[in-house]
Design a protein around this motif. Structure first.
Motif, PDB file in Angstrom:
ATOM      1  N   GLU A 527     -13.884 -19.998  93.100  1.00  0.00           N
ATOM      2  CA  GLU A 527     -15.378 -18.952  92.595  1.00  0.00           C
ATOM      3  C   GLU A 527     -14.404 -17.682  92.566  1.00  0.00           C
ATOM      4  O   GLU A 527     -13.796 -17.450  93.506  1.00  0.00           O
ATOM      5  CB  GLU A 527     -16.751 -19.297  93.912  1.00  0.00           C
ATOM      6  CG  GLU A 527     -17.453 -20.385  94.290  1.00  0.00           C
ATOM      7  CD  GLU A 527     -17.862 -20.092  94.837  1.00  0.00           C
ATOM      8  OE1 GLU A 527     -18.224 -19.430  95.606  1.00  0.00           O
ATOM      9  OE2 GLU A 527     -18.743 -21.481  95.296  1.00  0.00           O
ATOM     10  N   PHE A 528     -15.146 -17.315  91.575  1.00  0.00           N
ATOM     11  CA  PHE A 528     -14.732 -15.806  90.973  1.00  0.00           C
ATOM     12  C   PHE A 528     -15.829 -15.289  91.773  1.00  0.00           C
ATOM     13  O   PHE A 528     -16.807 -15.020  91.663  1.00  0.00           O
ATOM     14  CB  PHE A 528     -14.712 -15.648  89.718  1.00  0.00           C
ATOM     15  CG  PHE A 528     -14.154 -16.245  88.146  1.00  0.00           C
ATOM     16  CD1 PHE A 528     -12.478 -15.542  87.987  1.00  0.00           C
ATOM     17  CD2 PHE A 528     -14.102 -17.646  88.026  1.00  0.00           C
ATOM     18  CE1 PHE A 528     -11.810 -15.669  87.005  1.00  0.00           C
ATOM     19  CE2 PHE A 528     -13.109 -18.014  86.894  1.00  0.00           C
ATOM     20  CZ  PHE A 528     -12.155 -17.683  86.604  1.00  0.00           C
ATOM     21  N   THR A 529     -14.576 -13.982  92.657  1.00  0.00           N
ATOM     22  CA  THR A 529     -14.792 -13.424  93.116  1.00  0.00           C
ATOM     23  C   THR A 529     -14.646 -11.481  93.074  1.00  0.00           C
ATOM     24  O   THR A 529     -15.370 -10.820  93.469  1.00  0.00           O
ATOM     25  CB  THR A 529     -14.298 -12.928  94.562  1.00  0.00           C
ATOM     26  OG1 THR A 529     -12.916 -12.874  94.672  1.00  0.00           O
ATOM     27  CG2 THR A 529     -15.243 -14.478  95.686  1.00  0.00           C
ATOM     28  N   HIS A 530     -13.619 -11.381  91.976  1.00  0.00           N
ATOM     29  CA  HIS A 530     -13.450 -10.128  90.893  1.00  0.00           C
ATOM     30  C   HIS A 530     -13.093 -11.572  89.621  1.00  0.00           C
ATOM     31  O   HIS A 530     -12.171 -11.998  89.328  1.00  0.00           O
ATOM     32  CB  HIS A 530     -13.347  -9.798  91.673  1.00  0.00           C
ATOM     33  CG  HIS A 530     -12.396  -8.260  90.332  1.00  0.00           C
ATOM     34  ND1 HIS A 530     -12.654  -7.644  89.930  1.00  0.00           N
ATOM     35  CD2 HIS A 530     -10.463  -8.605  89.822  1.00  0.00           C
ATOM     36  CE1 HIS A 530     -11.760  -7.095  88.815  1.00  0.00           C
ATOM     37  NE2 HIS A 530     -11.039  -6.996  89.597  1.00  0.00           N
ATOM     38  N   VAL A 531     -13.423 -10.904  88.587  1.00  0.00           N
ATOM     39  CA  VAL A 531     -12.878 -10.777  86.900  1.00  0.00           C
ATOM     40  C   VAL A 531     -12.737  -9.592  86.240  1.00  0.00           C
ATOM     41  O   VAL A 531     -13.415  -8.208  85.966  1.00  0.00           O
ATOM     42  CB  VAL A 531     -14.140 -10.948  86.306  1.00  0.00           C
ATOM     43  CG1 VAL A 531     -13.678 -12.146  84.348  1.00  0.00           C
ATOM     44  CG2 VAL A 531     -14.247 -12.913  87.333  1.00  0.00           C
TER      45      VAL A 531
END
Length: 536
Positions: A527-531
């Motif tokens: 899961e992306f926690t920063h993009v």
């Protein structure tokens, strides 16, 4: 069951941190776990209608970075107030305090470097000059083991003279027995707690999420929390309201004077945990800090101090470590001085082995003869490169070096000696003692000076790590240290889908460039926690 992946990541470079791994440009993820590492052909075979494909372009993908040592809960309390980490002199301190906001009438501040006093005794005189004697002021020093209190703050806590403590804590007093405002070590610092303005549990939870979100934006996917202060109120039930952006492993404190009930409570706490957090370990303090004169050295410092352990009876520490280790609890020991490190090593030599490795933290001044003990006894050296580069100087004009003298300060933060000997060296920040961003820490570990400051001379440059060693300190070595080497620290099938995507290659880029290069993306469990910018 579908044979297609949930997520496919493409990147120009993938550092799998496995020496025998074939080059790859693709990682496939399902249910939060890596299912394949390969090339574009492999990606096509694993791509279905519902597969999300993210092309990271020129980014370099590495295993998710793990902070070896930070204080997310204790740090919330410590960092309430004005940030003084950039203050370098007493006039700057006075000016900053005068501009500080008030919380229920209090002025609180944190991160003050003792070097701002320029070698003068640490007292509350600058606080009085800034705000007078009637304003309660509480300033946490950068070492996190000491503070300064104004006369009104001392009065609010009922502090009017010296007190006796179990460890080497102290309310510093002058020749007349009156407090100077300087307070040393946690047992003494805690006297102030009932007087300070309180904060609600929900406020602390929200601030914790914000803190860890900011950390995720720097590439961090996990961290070893060296406290559980307030955790019994904050963490149970946390998942019902909030989502942690990082994995966090907590180690509650075990302090001098602990009894059988206290030890049993620490063992029982090991059962607490949630979606991305768990209690797994215990934190001891064998000594304090060199700057504060509370480290445990085999010979006195230049002030005639640093001769006492935090545990008045070091054998009681040994007994507590052995008891908890025999109950499967991995131990973490803060040991800065050579005497503290020696005693911790000898204690761990006889401790029961646990899934996660026993660790010693900081190891700031260690003679060469002790280095081999880390390898012999399988003890992790947990170290923070920015402790060296931020708080000491190559010309030895800083308080740390002045206390130790030229001979001992030349053994500052011996990371390379430990690595060359074959020890596991986990790297971290010790936030809020130093900034949490791993990019400057990776850089400082190689430069032995502050990243972005080429004008500074390196401190003990022979102790510099290679880029590979530094990255291992945040990945493979940290994973072994916490007993997760079979699921973390590498990019391989069956491992957690925790990734850090750098905009530059951390093994190739110049350290000063790495320190400020953007993070393209951070993922925890797929899961992306920063993009970052430009990532779809």
């Amino acid at each position: 069951m579908s044979t297609f992946a949930d997520l496919i990541l493409r990147a120009k470079t993938i550092h799998q941190m496995s020496p025998d791994a074939a080059p790859a440009t693709m990682v496939a993820v399902s249910d939060g776990v890596i299912v394949a590492v390969g090339d574009d052909a492999d990606a096509r075979d694993l791509t279905g209608a519902s597969t999300r494909v993210v092309d990271l372009g020129d980014a370099t993908l590495t295993p998710g970075l793990i902070d070896g040592h930070f204080h997310p809960l204790h740090g919330l309390s410590m960092t309430a107030g004005t940030d003084l980490t950039s203050v370098r002199s007493l006039p700057e301190l006075i000016a900053a305090l005068r501009e500080s906001p008030r919380d229920a009438g209090w002025v609180k501040a944190w991160g003050l470097d003792v070097n701002a006093y320029g070698g003068r005794p640490v007292t509350n005189e600058p606080l009085i000059e800034a705000l007078g004697s009637d304003v309660p002021v509480w300033v946490i020093m950068s070492d996190a083991h000491s503070a300064i209190a104004s006369p009104a703050a001392l009065a609010a806590a009922g502090i009017s003279g010296p007190r006796e403590f179990t460890g080497n804590a102290e309310i510093v007093c002058d020749a007349d027995g009156l407090p100077t405002g300087h307070i040393l070590e946690f047992e003494a610092l805690s006297v102030m707690d009932p007087a300070l303005p309180p904060e609600s549990v929900d406020s602390r939870r929200r601030r914790l999420v914000k803190l860890l979100s900011d950390m995720a934006a720097t590439g961090l996917t996990a961290g070893n929390a060296m406290d559980y202060n307030g955790g019994v109120e904050v963490m149970p039930g946390f998942d019902d309201h909030y989502e942690l952006p990082m994995r966090v492993r907590f180690a509650p404190w075990c302090m001098p004077g602990v009894d059988a009930d206290g030890l049993a409570e620490i063992v029982a706490l090991q059962q607490q945990g949630g979606r991305r957090w768990q209690v797994d370990g215990v934190k001891f303090f064998m000594d304090g800090t060199i700057e504060g004169g509370t480290a445990w050295m085999e010979a006195a410092d230049s002030h005639g101090e640093c001769l006492a352990p935090n545990w008045p009876d070091p054998q009681a520490y040994r007994a507590a470590v052995h008891h908890l280790a025999s109950n499967g609890v991995p131990t973490v020991t803060h040991a800065i001085g050579d005497a503290a490190v020696r005693h911790a090593l000898s204690t761990l030599a006889g401790a029961s082995k646990v899934v996660a490795r026993h660790r010693i933290e900081h190891i700031e001044a260690v003679p060469l003869e002790l280095v081999g003990g880390f390898v012999e006894h399988g003890v992790v050296a947990s170290m923070q490169p920015t402790h060296c580069t931020h708080f000491s100087r190559a010309d030895q004009s800083d308080a740390w070096s002045q206390r130790l003298g030229p001979q001992r300060s030349r053994r500052a933060f011996a990371t390379r000696d430990l690595r060359e000997a074959g020890a596991l060296v986990a790297l971290g920040s010790d936030w809020p003692v130093a900034p949490y961003d791993p990019r400057p820490i990776l850089a400082d570990a190689q430069l032995r000076r502050r990243a972005g400051h080429p004008e500074e001379d390196p401190i003990c440059p022979e102790q510099a790590l290679t880029a590979q060693m530094a990255l291992e300190g945040y990945t493979t070595h940290s994973a072994v240290a916490q007993g997760n080497a079979d699921v973390a620290g590498r990019i391989a099938p069956g491992f957690r889908a925790d990734f850090t995507a750098f905009s530059v290659d951390p093994l190739v880029a110049a350290p000063d460039e790495l320190a400020q290069a953007p993070i393209a993306a951070t993922l925890v469990g797929g899961e992306f926690t920063h993009v970052g910018d430009g990532v779809g």
